[in-house]
Design a protein around this motif. Structure first.
Motif, PDB file in Angstrom:
ATOM      1  N   LEU A 107     -38.457  26.852  15.994  1.00 36.58           N
ATOM      2  CA  LEU A 107     -39.775  26.362  16.400  1.00 36.58           C
ATOM      3  C   LEU A 107     -40.634  26.069  15.167  1.00 36.58           C
ATOM      4  CD1 LEU A 107     -41.270  25.874  19.040  1.00 36.58           C
ATOM      5  CD2 LEU A 107     -42.189  28.171  18.854  1.00 36.58           C
ATOM      6  N   PRO A 165     -39.748  22.459  12.933  1.00 33.49           N
ATOM      7  CA  PRO A 165     -40.397  21.198  13.333  1.00 33.49           C
ATOM      8  C   PRO A 165     -41.891  21.186  13.052  1.00 33.49           C
ATOM      9  CG  PRO A 165     -39.020  22.021  15.112  1.00 33.49           C
ATOM     10  CD  PRO A 165     -39.041  23.071  14.056  1.00 33.49           C
ATOM     11  N   ILE A 166     -42.538  22.334  13.248  1.00 36.17           N
ATOM     12  CA  ILE A 166     -43.979  22.395  12.980  1.00 36.17           C
ATOM     13  C   ILE A 166     -44.247  22.136  11.502  1.00 36.17           C
ATOM     14  CG2 ILE A 166     -45.963  23.953  12.916  1.00 36.17           C
ATOM     15  CD1 ILE A 166     -44.923  25.216  15.473  1.00 36.17           C
ATOM     16  N   GLU A 167     -43.422  22.761  10.651  1.00 38.64           N
ATOM     17  CA  GLU A 167     -43.607  22.564   9.211  1.00 38.64           C
ATOM     18  C   GLU A 167     -43.372  21.105   8.833  1.00 38.64           C
ATOM     19  OE1 GLU A 167     -44.470  24.408   6.687  1.00 38.64           O
ATOM     20  OE2 GLU A 167     -44.591  26.402   7.545  1.00 38.64           O
ATOM     21  N   ILE A 218     -43.780  18.417  10.769  1.00 37.19           N
ATOM     22  CA  ILE A 218     -44.937  17.614  11.206  1.00 37.19           C
ATOM     23  C   ILE A 218     -46.108  17.843  10.269  1.00 37.19           C
ATOM     24  CG2 ILE A 218     -46.635  17.310  13.035  1.00 37.19           C
ATOM     25  CD1 ILE A 218     -44.442  17.934  15.036  1.00 37.19           C
ATOM     26  N   SER A 219     -46.298  19.101   9.886  1.00 37.21           N
ATOM     27  CA  SER A 219     -47.395  19.421   8.966  1.00 37.21           C
ATOM     28  C   SER A 219     -47.225  18.675   7.650  1.00 37.21           C
ATOM     29  CB  SER A 219     -47.431  20.927   8.746  1.00 37.21           C
ATOM     30  OG  SER A 219     -48.223  21.249   7.649  1.00 37.21           O
ATOM     31  N   LEU A 255     -45.487  15.855   7.199  1.00 33.84           N
ATOM     32  CA  LEU A 255     -45.633  14.415   7.405  1.00 33.84           C
ATOM     33  C   LEU A 255     -47.084  14.014   7.643  1.00 33.84           C
ATOM     34  CD1 LEU A 255     -42.565  13.616   9.673  1.00 33.84           C
ATOM     35  CD2 LEU A 255     -42.849  13.121   7.260  1.00 33.84           C
ATOM     36  N   SER A 256     -47.914  14.979   8.053  1.00 31.91           N
ATOM     37  CA  SER A 256     -49.312  14.630   8.321  1.00 31.91           C
ATOM     38  C   SER A 256     -50.127  14.558   7.035  1.00 31.91           C
ATOM     39  CB  SER A 256     -49.932  15.655   9.263  1.00 31.91           C
ATOM     40  OG  SER A 256     -50.139  16.866   8.592  1.00 31.91           O
ATOM     41  N   LEU A 292     -51.591  11.200   5.934  1.00 26.97           N
ATOM     42  CA  LEU A 292     -52.639  10.762   6.853  1.00 26.97           C
ATOM     43  C   LEU A 292     -53.957  11.467   6.556  1.00 26.97           C
ATOM     44  CD1 LEU A 292     -52.777   8.803   9.178  1.00 26.97           C
ATOM     45  CD2 LEU A 292     -52.458  10.690  10.737  1.00 26.97           C
ATOM     46  N   SER A 293     -53.914  12.804   6.461  1.00 32.43           N
ATOM     47  CA  SER A 293     -55.174  13.510   6.208  1.00 32.43           C
ATOM     48  C   SER A 293     -55.682  13.194   4.805  1.00 32.43           C
ATOM     49  CB  SER A 293     -54.989  15.014   6.391  1.00 32.43           C
ATOM     50  OG  SER A 293     -54.118  15.538   5.436  1.00 32.43           O
ATOM     51  N   VAL A 302     -51.908  19.304  -5.745  1.00 30.01           N
ATOM     52  CA  VAL A 302     -51.385  20.354  -4.869  1.00 30.01           C
ATOM     53  C   VAL A 302     -50.055  19.913  -4.266  1.00 30.01           C
ATOM     54  CG1 VAL A 302     -51.802  21.574  -2.710  1.00 30.01           C
ATOM     55  CG2 VAL A 302     -53.633  21.348  -4.363  1.00 30.01           C
ATOM     56  N   TYR A 303     -49.972  18.646  -3.850  1.00 24.80           N
ATOM     57  CA  TYR A 303     -48.734  18.150  -3.252  1.00 24.80           C
ATOM     58  C   TYR A 303     -47.636  18.054  -4.306  1.00 24.80           C
ATOM     59  CZ  TYR A 303     -51.745  16.928   0.684  1.00 24.80           C
ATOM     60  OH  TYR A 303     -52.627  16.986   1.722  1.00 24.80           O
ATOM     61  N   ALA A 343     -59.962  16.421   9.479  1.00 21.84           N
ATOM     62  CA  ALA A 343     -58.914  15.486   9.063  1.00 21.84           C
ATOM     63  C   ALA A 343     -57.547  16.147   9.144  1.00 21.84           C
ATOM     64  CB  ALA A 343     -59.189  14.999   7.648  1.00 21.84           C
ATOM     65  N   GLU A 344     -57.469  17.402   8.679  1.00 23.54           N
ATOM     66  CA  GLU A 344     -56.173  18.093   8.678  1.00 23.54           C
ATOM     67  C   GLU A 344     -55.655  18.284  10.100  1.00 23.54           C
ATOM     68  OE1 GLU A 344     -54.391  19.056   6.147  1.00 23.54           O
ATOM     69  OE2 GLU A 344     -55.681  19.281   4.408  1.00 23.54           O
ATOM     70  N   ALA A 385     -54.887  14.760  11.900  1.00 22.97           N
ATOM     71  CA  ALA A 385     -53.738  14.071  11.308  1.00 22.97           C
ATOM     72  C   ALA A 385     -52.432  14.614  11.876  1.00 22.97           C
ATOM     73  CB  ALA A 385     -53.766  14.228   9.792  1.00 22.97           C
ATOM     74  N   ALA A 386     -52.329  15.944  11.981  1.00 20.90           N
ATOM     75  CA  ALA A 386     -51.077  16.532  12.472  1.00 20.90           C
ATOM     76  C   ALA A 386     -50.830  16.141  13.922  1.00 20.90           C
ATOM     77  CB  ALA A 386     -51.126  18.048  12.331  1.00 20.90           C
ATOM     78  N   VAL A 414     -49.673  12.497  14.041  1.00 24.60           N
ATOM     79  CA  VAL A 414     -48.291  12.366  13.565  1.00 24.60           C
ATOM     80  C   VAL A 414     -47.325  12.904  14.608  1.00 24.60           C
ATOM     81  CG1 VAL A 414     -46.655  13.240  11.863  1.00 24.60           C
ATOM     82  CG2 VAL A 414     -48.823  12.310  11.124  1.00 24.60           C
ATOM     83  N   LEU A 450     -46.260  20.432  19.515  1.00 28.03           N
ATOM     84  CA  LEU A 450     -45.897  20.881  18.170  1.00 28.03           C
ATOM     85  C   LEU A 450     -46.929  20.370  17.153  1.00 28.03           C
ATOM     86  CD1 LEU A 450     -42.029  20.456  18.052  1.00 28.03           C
ATOM     87  CD2 LEU A 450     -43.341  22.556  18.170  1.00 28.03           C
ATOM     88  N   ALA A 488     -48.971  22.346  14.396  1.00 28.06           N
ATOM     89  CA  ALA A 488     -48.991  21.963  12.986  1.00 28.06           C
ATOM     90  C   ALA A 488     -50.426  21.772  12.500  1.00 28.06           C
ATOM     91  CB  ALA A 488     -48.190  20.679  12.779  1.00 28.06           C
ATOM     92  N   LEU A 529     -51.844  25.066  11.825  1.00 31.83           N
ATOM     93  CA  LEU A 529     -51.246  25.544  10.568  1.00 31.83           C
ATOM     94  C   LEU A 529     -51.941  24.897   9.371  1.00 31.83           C
ATOM     95  CD1 LEU A 529     -48.773  27.209   9.534  1.00 31.83           C
ATOM     96  CD2 LEU A 529     -47.567  25.049   9.405  1.00 31.83           C
ATOM     97  N   ASN A 530     -52.163  23.571   9.460  1.00 29.03           N
ATOM     98  CA  ASN A 530     -52.834  22.853   8.382  1.00 29.03           C
ATOM     99  C   ASN A 530     -54.220  23.427   8.117  1.00 29.03           C
ATOM    100  OD1 ASN A 530     -50.829  21.073   7.899  1.00 29.03           O
ATOM    101  ND2 ASN A 530     -51.781  19.320   8.904  1.00 29.03           N
TER     102      ASN A 530
END
Lengths: 259, 128
Positions: free
Chosen positions: A167, A170-172, A174-175, A177-178, A181-182, A249-250, B59-60, B63-64, B67, B92, B96, B99-100
């Motif tokens: 579980l 997938p969350i990580e 999506i996080s 991949l987002s 965008l952010s 950071v990335y 935004a965080e 965005a998730a 996506v 999900l 996320a 989490l962000n």
């Protein structure tokens, strides 16, 4: 009294100066991709020229004791270098030219946007998204080049029991991949919102001045517009800084995926 | 006389000039460093304003979700499983997003302490 409506978003219009032609498509109307030189492209070019001219001219003297301009250029250098070092470590310094270029481009583009009648390049999400995607691709490609499959550890936090992990992964993902965008949303949103608000208050001043005796009240939105202009200068610098810090950071994740 | 003063022993005038020059250089360097440290601290602090934080969290989070929903929609289009993949991945995406936001908050909290520590470290740093 003029009936010309005040459009706060008119300033973001794209104007084509000349076109390089239409590429692709099947020849029918609206198909293919027209590549044109627009006002956005012009201001990107001006941004590039201004940033380069500032850095080249200010450091030309190479004085050991810096003059005023050289001091400014050195401060920007040191500022970005500190940022990279504190966020991505000493190894991150190999990306210093990349981060510095991004920072200077966004900073100068944002400041250009504050000049009346100038176009704000960063108020279009396609520009900020392109920058963010560039950062994202650098992180992914360098991460895999340097760490190989170990880069995927980024998606598997340590110390998670096996029945949860399916579980969490997938969350990580999506996080992760987002992020582009952010990353792009923040720069774009701040610039767009700030410029619209400025225009709205400016428009209020004009509208009230045209309303006869009520013109006295125009002092209120005028004061607001003055205050907001100061704030927008701060936001312009701050958002360039935020974009660069997030880039660091990335990049840190690409260098040290295991944390 | 003039010849000997030129060849032997350090020229006091030049030495003084060199010394004052290296002093000026060091003063400029130190001033630059303090200005940079102050600017960094100021920026980090400004980012901490309510508005800045709110925008970052929004935004965080959004965005998730976008996506997640986008990936779900893509899978649905490919596999013809509408609407199930989108529902699952939207959920999900929410997770996320949370989490962000939690990571962003942790980063901000760390920045407050790191920000002050690193600015003092920059001042101590002689040369690098």
């Amino acid at each position: 009294m003029s009936e010309k409506a005040i459009e706060p978003i008119h300033q973001f219009n794209i104007v084509k100066y000349f076109t390089f032609g239409n590429f692709g498509g099947n020849g029918s109307e609206g198909s293919g991709m027209e590549i044109a030189f627009t006002n956005s492209a012009l201001f990107m070019l001006l941004t590039l020229l201004a940033a380069s001219a500032f850095l080249i001219l200010s450091t030309r003297g190479r004085g050991l004791v810096p003059g005023r301009m050289q001091l400014m250029a050195e401060m920007v250098y040191e500022f970005v270098a500190n940022m990279v070092r504190s966020s991505a470590g000493t190894e991150g310094m190999r990306f210093f030219p990349f981060v510095f270029t991004l920072f200077m481009f966004i900073l100068v583009a944002n400041f250009f946007g504050m000049v009346p009648y100038f176009f704000t390049v960063t108020s279009h999400i396609i520009v900020t998204a392109a920058l963010a995607v560039l950062v994202f691709l650098v992180v992914v490609i360098y991460g895999f080049m340097r760490n190989g499959a170990k880069f995927l550890k980024l998606f598997v936090p340590p110390g998670i029991p096996w029945f949860i992990i399916w579980l969490v992964v997938p969350i990580e993902i999506i996080s992760f991949l987002s992020r582009p965008l952010s990353h792009s949303l923040r720069l774009w949103g701040n610039m767009l919102a700030g410029h619209i608000v400025l225009k709205v208050f400016g428009g209020m001043v004009v509208a009230l001045l045209g309303a006869g005796a009520w013109g006295v009240v125009a002092i209120l939105p005028f004061g607001m517009a003055v205050a907001l202009t100061g704030l927008e200068f701060l936001v312009a610098a701050l958002q360039a800084f935020v974009f660069a810090v997030l880039t660091c950071v990335y990049l840190n994740d690409a260098i040290h995926p295991g944390h | 006389m003039a010849n000997s003063s030129h060849s032997d022993g350090p020229d006091p005038e030049r030495e003084a000039r060199d010394r004052s020059r290296s002093l000026a250089e060091r003063i400029a360097g130190a001033r630059r460093e303090t200005m940079v440290a102050e600017a960094s601290a100021e920026f980090r602090q400004r980012e901490m304003t309510g508005m800045g934080r709110a925008f970052r969290f929004a935004a965080e989070f959004v965005a998730a979700i976008i996506v997640g929903a986008g990936i779900g929609y893509g899978i649905d289009l490919l596999l013809g499983t509408r609407p199930w993949a989108m529902i699952v991945l939207l959920l999900l995406g929410f997770a996320a997003g949370v989490l962000n936001v939690m990571r962003a908050a942790a980063e901000m909290n760390a920045d407050v302490s790191v920000g002050t520590a690193s600015s003092s470290q920059v001042l101590d740093d002689d040369d690098d």
